[in-house]
Design an enzyme around this catalytic site. Structure first.
Site, mmCIF file in Angstrom:
data_model
loop_
_atom_site.group_PDB
_atom_site.id
_atom_site.type_symbol
_atom_site.label_atom_id
_atom_site.label_comp_id
_atom_site.label_asym_id
_atom_site.label_seq_id
_atom_site.Cartn_x
_atom_site.Cartn_y
_atom_site.Cartn_z
ATOM 1 C CG HIS A 39 28.991 63.692 24.734
ATOM 2 N ND1 HIS A 39 29.654 63.060 25.476
ATOM 3 C CD2 HIS A 39 28.084 62.814 24.343
ATOM 4 C CE1 HIS A 39 29.447 61.656 25.567
ATOM 5 N NE2 HIS A 39 28.490 61.409 24.672
ATOM 6 C CD GLU A 40 25.057 62.881 21.519
ATOM 7 O OE1 GLU A 40 25.208 62.268 20.715
ATOM 8 O OE2 GLU A 40 24.878 62.525 22.914
ATOM 9 C CG HIS A 61 29.022 60.434 19.946
ATOM 10 N ND1 HIS A 61 30.053 59.466 20.555
ATOM 11 C CD2 HIS A 61 28.330 60.804 21.236
ATOM 12 C CE1 HIS A 61 29.776 59.328 21.867
ATOM 13 N NE2 HIS A 61 28.846 60.100 22.223
#
Length: 171
Positions: A21-22, A25
């Site tokens: 997920h990170e 980003h």
């Protein structure tokens, strides 16, 4: 040991989901020209930190507090935190709690167009979906080994008995 191993597996799996997920980003922010100040897997306290500076790579083990970046320091600080149940990407000009400070740098998150900010924020969930698809594809192609179903006992005059099943038959 059995329960501890299962708890560790859940923690590692949860950490992997957060990392993916990170990473979404992080990659979209970098591709869109947003300055990423810190990329961390795990929450502080920081165990390990690696940063590219103009003087070379800086490795810090168990750093005592966050150091202020030098004026010529534009690198991303890559960190591993002690608490493995999370992670974060800190972008210049981004604030999750309240108003962000005004920065004139065009690489600031707040100074990028709305479409780029939407893409950066959405990238985490999109990467999770892509990660799930890839994981299911890997599991589907390799399969999961399960023991065969073996008949243990057949009750006389039951449908299984009438069908000809016998103890020890594979189903």
């Amino acid at each position: 040991p059995g329960m501890s191993w299962k708890i560790l597996q859940v923690a590692l799996g949860f950490g992997a989901v957060i990392m993916i997920h990170e990473l979404g980003h992080f990659l979209v922010a970098k591709l869109c020209g947003i300055k990423v100040e810190m990329f961390s897997i795990g929450f502080p306290p920081v165990l390990l930190s690696l940063k590219k500076t103009k003087q070379g790579l800086r490795l810090r083990v168990l750093p005592q507090g966050a150091s202020e970046p030098a004026a010529d320091d534009d690198g991303t600080d890559y960190c591993v935190g002690l608490i493995p149940f999370g992670g974060f990407v800190k972008m210049m000009g981004q604030s999750d709690t309240g108003a962000a400070e005004a920065i004139d740098d065009p690489r600031s998150y707040a100074n990028r167009p709305v479409s780029i900010r939407i893409a950066t924020v959405s990238a985490g969930v999109i990467f999770n979906a892509i990660g799930a698809i890839v994981l299911f594809m890997i599991l589907f192609t390799h399969g999961i080994k399960l023991p065969p179903a073996i008949v243990g006992n057949v009750v006389p005059n039951s449908p299984a008995y009438d069908a000809g099943l016998k103890p020890g038959d594979d189903i």
